[in-house]
Design a protein around this motif. Structure first.
Motif, mmCIF file in Angstrom:
data_model
loop_
_atom_site.group_PDB
_atom_site.id
_atom_site.type_symbol
_atom_site.label_atom_id
_atom_site.label_comp_id
_atom_site.label_asym_id
_atom_site.label_seq_id
_atom_site.Cartn_x
_atom_site.Cartn_y
_atom_site.Cartn_z
ATOM 1 N N LEU A 132 2.571 -2.515 -23.231
ATOM 2 C CA LEU A 132 4.020 -2.352 -23.367
ATOM 3 C C LEU A 132 4.602 -3.399 -24.313
ATOM 4 O O LEU A 132 4.377 -4.599 -24.149
ATOM 5 C CB LEU A 132 4.684 -2.472 -21.992
ATOM 6 C CG LEU A 132 6.127 -1.975 -21.889
ATOM 7 C CD1 LEU A 132 6.173 -0.456 -22.021
ATOM 8 C CD2 LEU A 132 6.749 -2.399 -20.561
ATOM 9 N N THR A 133 5.374 -2.922 -25.309
ATOM 10 C CA THR A 133 6.009 -3.824 -26.274
ATOM 11 C C THR A 133 7.535 -3.745 -26.243
ATOM 12 O O THR A 133 8.200 -4.710 -26.608
ATOM 13 C CB THR A 133 5.529 -3.514 -27.703
ATOM 14 O OG1 THR A 133 5.867 -2.158 -28.034
ATOM 15 C CG2 THR A 133 4.034 -3.731 -27.840
ATOM 16 N N HIS A 134 8.102 -2.602 -25.834
ATOM 17 C CA HIS A 134 9.557 -2.413 -25.807
ATOM 18 C C HIS A 134 9.974 -1.904 -24.429
ATOM 19 O O HIS A 134 9.428 -0.909 -23.945
ATOM 20 C CB HIS A 134 9.995 -1.405 -26.869
ATOM 21 C CG HIS A 134 9.666 -1.816 -28.273
ATOM 22 N ND1 HIS A 134 8.386 -1.750 -28.771
ATOM 23 C CD2 HIS A 134 10.442 -2.292 -29.276
ATOM 24 C CE1 HIS A 134 8.381 -2.171 -30.027
ATOM 25 N NE2 HIS A 134 9.615 -2.500 -30.350
ATOM 26 N N LEU A 135 10.961 -2.592 -23.819
ATOM 27 C CA LEU A 135 11.410 -2.210 -22.485
ATOM 28 C C LEU A 135 12.929 -2.356 -22.385
ATOM 29 O O LEU A 135 13.480 -3.412 -22.717
ATOM 30 C CB LEU A 135 10.738 -3.079 -21.423
ATOM 31 C CG LEU A 135 11.185 -2.843 -19.977
ATOM 32 C CD1 LEU A 135 10.817 -1.433 -19.526
ATOM 33 C CD2 LEU A 135 10.573 -3.874 -19.035
ATOM 34 N N ASP A 136 13.575 -1.292 -21.927
ATOM 35 C CA ASP A 136 15.018 -1.316 -21.679
ATOM 36 C C ASP A 136 15.252 -0.957 -20.214
ATOM 37 O O ASP A 136 15.023 0.183 -19.797
ATOM 38 C CB ASP A 136 15.728 -0.315 -22.596
ATOM 39 C CG ASP A 136 17.254 -0.440 -22.532
ATOM 40 O OD1 ASP A 136 17.768 -0.970 -21.530
ATOM 41 O OD2 ASP A 136 17.928 0.016 -23.479
ATOM 42 N N ILE A 137 15.709 -1.935 -19.425
ATOM 43 C CA ILE A 137 16.009 -1.714 -18.012
ATOM 44 C C ILE A 137 17.468 -2.063 -17.727
ATOM 45 O O ILE A 137 17.822 -2.463 -16.615
ATOM 46 C CB ILE A 137 15.069 -2.539 -17.103
ATOM 47 C CG1 ILE A 137 15.099 -4.022 -17.494
ATOM 48 C CG2 ILE A 137 13.657 -1.997 -17.166
ATOM 49 C CD1 ILE A 137 14.303 -4.916 -16.574
#
Length: 610
Positions: free
Chosen positions: A503-508
């Motif tokens: 995982l390189t990009h995460l929007d929470i």
């Protein structure tokens, strides 16, 4: 050993130059150029492309570059990339403004002077005719030139460039206020020109475009025009009668009518890519396009008010090689028109339907039944498309790799299960505000779509932790966006952290049930994380950030506005622990003076006055 240079004594220059040519990324080339002065000079000799944003004294900057890089063939100048104006001020002025011992009246004067100087600096950051002349003198062998939003470049500079750079093959003047004389000079001297972009060039008229087209008629393959009120059908008629090799045409104009488009269709039989946003073009044009443009592969139509199923039938009947279709805000096209395309254009690989309110389930069903090579489908703001449409896509389009769904209220878990079972090559799934899609559909994706690398489930209220647990077990995601999915909590994000180490990009963002446990798990399981968005997460604190950054050492961006548990200490922790950090978005009052001194260039504020 000190005093001995075994590598440079053995490697000839030709071999080192070849090594530089094989390095694809700029950071790799830059790193190699630091080995020694010899490698630095050879790297400059091997470089063929320059990219320039707005810079202080750009005219002088271009002259300096021409002395250092001798074999440049492509230059891209984009003045939308701004610089920080305060950094452009002379050092002495910066010292006076920051001098705390100055009286308040002096500070006010300096502030006023700074505001005036900012306007002057903004002007000095724009390339002028002098810079364009320096570019022509320094890089006479240039083949590709982009001047994006350079307002101070005029016909005079373009004229000088055309005289010097006769090998020019691609010219992009988007947003430049160049006139007819400059274009005429390009047509006269640049006889190898193949690509021309004149989008938002408001100073042009038919006269300049015609002169250029006539001069470069034998080589022109691509033309783009937008928002040029004085470029009319007359220019398009000239294109049709002279540019027999034209392959790409992009038009965005209220002043182009059927007459101009028909002229192009009649004269440019090699046309492969056609993009139109012309409200005055009707079905009459598409009847001719369908009859004469048999090589057409890409068709994009935007905001058409006089284009109906009749035009679609003509395209479906004649353009058998069509692979890429985009219909955006074409209100008078219905399912019958899309069915005609599906039955006639069986080579379709990409379809995008955006805001076409008369297209419903039957049209997409026809795509699923007749277009087995489809690899990408985008359905945006399509309220009349139901589950059975995607069921047919799942049955017939086994090669589907990318699916976009936005505001499709009729699509739910039944459709997603069909997609998951039938389209097992799916790599990217982007869903936004599809409120009928819940855990069942996403669980099916996690079970069957093992190649999935990008998943976006923005504001899908029915998706919860059990869905993400299934994704974590079945897919190795690189990008995940679950912004606004209120049922997702620490259990779901922890499952992703344990199951998706790439995982390189995460929007929470806007997840009220996310806390420090999720950040700790991400720190343990996702060391390659580069971009993190956790704004509006009310239960995340400095403690969670501390656990995250201990392992996520390559973090580059972090958005964390409206997180009451994050303080100035948390901001300082991110900045000090992540050596590659490029942007931190935070409220201004949470940034300490020390953090500003240490990393002010990477801090961005949501609102300067809060």
């Amino acid at each position: 050993m000190r005093g001995h240079d075994r590598i440079n004594n053995c490697l000839p220059e030709e071999l080192i130059l070849e090594i530089f040519r094989r390095l694809d990324t700029k950071p790799s080339r830059d790193a190699c150029s630091l080995v020694c002065k010899r490698w630095l000079s050879l790297e400059r000799l091997s470089r063929t492309t320059l990219r320039i944003g707005a810079s202080f004294s750009p005219d002088n900057f271009v002259t300096l570059l021409s002395r250092r890089f001798l074999h440049i063939t492509s230059i891209h100048v984009d003045e939308r990339l701004n610089v920080s104006l305060p950094s452009l001020s002379p050092p002495s002025k910066r010292k006076r403004v920051s001098n705390k011992s100055s009286p308040s009246s002096s500070k006010r004067r300096n502030l006023t002077n700074t505001r005036h100087s900012e306007a002057e600096n903004a002007e000095s950051c724009s390339l002028t005719d002098a810079g364009l002349i320096a570019l022509a003198n320094g890089f006479p062998r240039i083949e590709n030139l982009s001047l994006i939003w350079c307002p101070n470049v005029s016909s005079f500079g373009l004229n000088s460039l055309a005289h010097k750079c006769t090998s020019l093959k691609s010219l992009d003047l988007q947003g430049c206020f160049v006139g007819d004389q400059g274009l005429a000079a390009v047509g006269k001297f640049c006889k190898q020109l193949e690509e021309l972009n004149l989008r938002f060039c408001e100073g042009l008229t038919d006269a300049g475009v015609i002169d250029l087209v006539v001069g470069c008629a034998k080589t022109l393959k691509s033309i783009g025009v937008a928002a040029s009120a004085k470029v009319t059908d007359l220019s398009m008629e000239t294109v049709g009668s002279h540019c027999k090799s034209l392959e790409i045409l992009c038009l965005d104009s209220e002043h182009i009518h059927d007459k101009g488009v028909i002229a192009v269709a009649q004269g440019c039989s090699r046309l492969r890519n056609l993009k139109l946003q012309c409200v005055n073009v009707t079905d009459e044009s598409f009847s001719v396009i369908g009859e004469l443009c048999s090589s057409l592969e890409r068709l994009a139509l935007y905001s058409f008010q006089q284009f109906t199923d009749k035009g679609m039938r003509s395209i479906g009947k004649g353009c058998k090689k069509l692979k890429n279709l985009t219909l955006s805000d074409c209100y008078f096209v219905s399912c019958k028109g899309l069915e005609a395309i599906a039955h006639g254009c069986k080579e379709l690989t990409r379809v995008e339907i955006n805001g076409c309110h008369n297209i419903g389930t039957l049209g997409i069903e026809a795509i699923g039944k007749s277009c087995p090579r489809l690899t990408e489908l985008a359905l945006l703001y399509c309220q009349r498309i139901g589950n059975s449409a995607l069921q047919e896509i799942g049955k017939g389009c086994k090669s589907l790799e990318i699916l976009h769904l936005v505001d499709c209220s009729g699509i739910g878990d039944t459709a997603m299960c069909s997609i998951a079972k039938g389209c097992r090559k799916l790599k990217k799934l982007h869903i936004r505000r599809c409120y009928e899609i819940g855990n069942k559909g996403v669980i099916a994706v996690g079970k069957h779509c093992k190649s999935l690398t990008e998943l976006s489930l923005r504001f899908c209220d029915k998706v919860g932790d059990v869905a993400l647990i299934a994704i974590g077990k079945g897919c190795s995601l690189q990008q995940l966006n679950v912004s606004g999915c209120h049922q997702i909590g620490d259990a779901g994000i922890s499952a992703i952290a344990r199951g998706c180490p790439q995982l390189t990009h995460l929007d929470i963002s806007v997840l009220q049930n996310i806390g420090d446990m999720s950040l700790a798990e991400l720190g343990e399981g996702c060391p390659m994380l580069k971009d993190l968005v956790l704004s509006h997460c009310h239960h995340v604190t400095d403690n969670g950030l501390n656990h995250l950054v201990q392992r996520c050492r390559v973090l580059e961006t972090c958005h964390m506005v409206y997180c009451p548990g994050i303080t100035s200490a948390g901001v300082a922790t991110v900045v000090s622990s992540c050596p590659h950090i490029k942007k931190v978005l935070i409220e201004k009052w949470k940034v300490s003076e020390r953090t500003i001194r240490r990393a002010g260039s990477v801090i961005s504020y949501l609102c300067m006055d809060l």
